[in-house]
Write a protein that holds these residues in place. Structure first.
Motif: not given
Length: 282
Positions: A45, A48, A50-51, A53, A57, A59, A73, A76-77, A123-124
């Motif tokens: 994580v 990638a 994620l935090s 962005r 995102p 995912v 995930a 943050h997603a 996005d991920a």
């Protein structure tokens, strides 16, 4: 071609590449593997980003198992789509989502080699110790690439060779004490345990700026019994072994392993396991 699962030899054209063994161990896998899997998921994580962005995102988590990465995930997603070919694994994931009170994770049964998603939807994307099992890894990487948006990031993990892991070495020695015909796997330069192969296969799927990052996790056990429990619970190859040789013979093997670990494991001493995390961008 051979691969490993928690240090045990796997061959893609044997039953361990199918859904049945994972169905057998789903409940115990969810309970027993989190101590090993969560640190790798946390690292994935972070790799990638994620935090970082500005917009949460979307995912996808492929071969998600009981959802160790999916739940991390989700913090943050905007949304996490979690997919696994084992229905019992997805049931464990759905229960974990309910227990955590998470509302942005969708769990479904599906094939990571034929994803039920549109092009450029995420996005991920992640596959933690899942894509490494696929009979057709190229197809798995291609599908992961297909469903990512331009600029999207993928993180895929695979175990490093057994000789880089004191955990795997201890596992194999304990198994060998129970059955001398069981031997550790020879290094396999054609699998994802080879970082050059890992990078080459990601690039062949279309990924750019590919890097393969090693990550090591340390585990400590109170005593041999605690270590034995971790070695024998939720491990798909051992579930198939039990089904093959029967409960009585399996119990004898476990007792032999217990004796070996009592003699050779010093309580509280660390064991390590290393994985490679391949990171690539679309």
């Amino acid at each position: 071609m051979t691969i490993e699962e928690n240090g045990f030899l796997l061959v893609p054209d044997n039953p361990l590449a199918a859904v049945d063994p994972w169905d057998l161990v789903a409940e115990e896998y969810a309970a027993s593997t989190i101590s090993v899997m969560r640190p790798f998921a946390d690292r994935a994580v972070r790799l990638a980003g994620l935090s970082d962005r500005p917009v949460p995102p979307r995912v996808v988590d492929i071969a998600a198992g009981p959802g160790t990465l999916s739940l991390l995930a989700a913090e943050h997603a905007e949304r996490v789509e979690a997919l696994d070919f084992s229905e019992p694994m997805i049931a464990q994931l759905a229960e974990a989502v309910r227990a955590a009170g998470v509302g942005n994770v969708e769990a479904r049964v599906g094939d990571g080699q034929a994803l039920p998603f549109a092009d450029a939807e995420f996005d991920a994307g992640f596959s933690m110790f899942g894509l490494m099992f696929f009979p057709d890894r190229a197809r798995g990487f291609a599908e992961l690439f297909r469903v990512l948006r331009p600029g999207g990031v993928a993180v895929v993990s695979s175990w490093a060779p057994a000789d880089r892991s004191t955990w795997m070495q201890m596992s194999w020695r304990a198994l060998g004490s129970a059955d001398p015909d069981i031997r550790p796997p020879a290094p396999n330069p054609e699998s994802l345990e080879n970082p050059e192969v890992f990078e080459r296969e990601m690039r062949a799927a279309g990924f750019e700026r590919v890097s393969v990052v090693p990550h090591t996790v340390e585990m400590v056990f109170a005593d041999a019994d605690a270590l034995l429990a971790r070695l024998t619970r939720g491990i798909a190859p051992l579930a198939l072994m039990r089904r093959s040789i029967g409960d009585r013979a399996m119990a004898e093997r476990i007792e032999a392993m217990r004796s070996y670990l009592t003699e050779h494991y010093r309580p509280g001493s660390p064991l390590t396991t290393t994985a490679y995390l391949g990171v690539g961008y679309k």
